[in-house]
Design a protein around this motif. Structure first.
Motif, PDB file in Angstrom:
ATOM      1  N   GLY A  39       0.839  -1.191   0.000  1.00 22.42           N
ATOM      2  CA  GLY A  39       0.000   0.000   0.000  1.00 22.42           C
ATOM      3  C   GLY A  39       0.874   1.240   0.000  1.00 22.42           C
ATOM      4  O   GLY A  39       2.093   1.161  -0.107  1.00 22.42           O
ATOM      5  N   SER A  40       0.259   2.383   0.139  1.00 16.75           N
ATOM      6  CA  SER A  40       0.976   3.649   0.171  1.00 16.75           C
ATOM      7  C   SER A  40       0.885   4.241   1.575  1.00 16.75           C
ATOM      8  O   SER A  40      -0.198   4.297   2.153  1.00 16.75           O
ATOM      9  N   LEU A  41       2.017   4.656   2.106  1.00 17.09           N
ATOM     10  CA  LEU A  41       2.073   5.322   3.405  1.00 17.09           C
ATOM     11  C   LEU A  41       2.563   6.743   3.149  1.00 17.09           C
ATOM     12  O   LEU A  41       3.581   6.938   2.494  1.00 17.09           O
ATOM     13  N   PHE A  53       4.211  13.257   1.518  1.00 16.29           N
ATOM     14  CA  PHE A  53       5.437  12.539   1.174  1.00 16.29           C
ATOM     15  C   PHE A  53       5.066  11.073   1.292  1.00 16.29           C
ATOM     16  O   PHE A  53       4.795  10.582   2.382  1.00 16.29           O
ATOM     17  N   GLY A  54       4.980  10.383   0.175  1.00 15.87           N
ATOM     18  CA  GLY A  54       4.502   9.009   0.193  1.00 15.87           C
ATOM     19  C   GLY A  54       5.519   8.013  -0.320  1.00 15.87           C
ATOM     20  O   GLY A  54       6.429   8.360  -1.056  1.00 15.87           O
ATOM     21  N   SER A  55       5.346   6.775   0.103  1.00 20.09           N
ATOM     22  CA  SER A  55       6.168   5.685  -0.394  1.00 20.09           C
ATOM     23  C   SER A  55       5.366   4.393  -0.318  1.00 20.09           C
ATOM     24  O   SER A  55       4.369   4.305   0.405  1.00 20.09           O
ATOM     25  N   LEU A  56       5.794   3.407  -1.099  1.00 26.22           N
ATOM     26  CA  LEU A  56       5.139   2.103  -1.064  1.00 26.22           C
ATOM     27  C   LEU A  56       5.552   1.366   0.197  1.00 26.22           C
ATOM     28  O   LEU A  56       6.707   1.413   0.607  1.00 26.22           O
ATOM     29  N   MET A  57       4.602   0.688   0.808  1.00 24.08           N
ATOM     30  CA  MET A  57       4.843   0.024   2.080  1.00 24.08           C
ATOM     31  C   MET A  57       4.209  -1.362   2.059  1.00 24.08           C
ATOM     32  O   MET A  57       2.999  -1.482   1.893  1.00 24.08           O
ATOM     33  N   PRO A  58       5.022  -2.418   2.214  1.00 24.66           N
ATOM     34  CA  PRO A  58       4.425  -3.754   2.322  1.00 24.66           C
ATOM     35  C   PRO A  58       3.718  -3.888   3.667  1.00 24.66           C
ATOM     36  O   PRO A  58       4.087  -3.243   4.647  1.00 24.66           O
ATOM     37  N   THR A  73      13.324   2.365  11.771  1.00 25.33           N
ATOM     38  CA  THR A  73      13.582   3.691  12.348  1.00 25.33           C
ATOM     39  C   THR A  73      14.419   4.550  11.398  1.00 25.33           C
ATOM     40  O   THR A  73      14.543   5.749  11.605  1.00 25.33           O
ATOM     41  N   MET A  74      15.001   3.925  10.357  1.00 26.28           N
ATOM     42  CA  MET A  74      15.771   4.679   9.369  1.00 26.28           C
ATOM     43  C   MET A  74      14.881   5.259   8.279  1.00 26.28           C
ATOM     44  O   MET A  74      15.313   6.101   7.505  1.00 26.28           O
ATOM     45  N   ALA A  75      13.613   4.845   8.210  1.00 21.17           N
ATOM     46  CA  ALA A  75      12.709   5.325   7.167  1.00 21.17           C
ATOM     47  C   ALA A  75      12.407   6.808   7.368  1.00 21.17           C
ATOM     48  O   ALA A  75      12.329   7.294   8.493  1.00 21.17           O
ATOM     49  N   MET A  76      12.213   7.515   6.267  1.00 20.18           N
ATOM     50  CA  MET A  76      11.909   8.942   6.328  1.00 20.18           C
ATOM     51  C   MET A  76      10.628   9.209   7.112  1.00 20.18           C
ATOM     52  O   MET A  76      10.489  10.244   7.744  1.00 20.18           O
TER      53      MET A  76
END
Length: 91
Positions: A39-41, A53-58, A73-76
């Motif tokens: 999905g998109s987070l 600010f979005g990214s794909l997220m399993p 915790t390293m994710a933007m």
């Protein structure tokens, strides 16, 4: 001869087919979650205030069908202080 757009397609003879209820929006959302695993987070952008600010997220689903996310915790998305994070009530 046109058919109403809110009816299901079928092979019933002369309109004698059984009425099939439309799924609720909740059922449609659950079906969508079960059919996919990505999905998109999105959070608010720091570079462009007011923009996402979005990214794909399993994700995975728990026993009740709720999505589970494993976010590094390293994710933007985790760079913001917890007090500024806004999460929709549906998640």
């Amino acid at each position: 001869m046109s058919t109403p757009s809110n009816r299901h397609a079928g092979t019933g003879a002369g309109g004698a087919q059984a009425t099939i209820p439309e799924p609720s929006y909740a059922e449609r959302a659950r079906t969508l979650l079960h059919l996919s695993r990505v999905g998109s987070l999105s959070t608010l952008s720091r570079k462009r205030p007011g923009y996402p600010f979005g990214s794909l997220m399993p994700y995975a689903l728990d026993g009740a069908g709720r999505p589970l996310f494993l976010i590094s915790t390293m994710a933007m998305h985790t760079q913001k202080p917890a007090s500024r994070m806004r999460v929709p009530a549906c998640w």
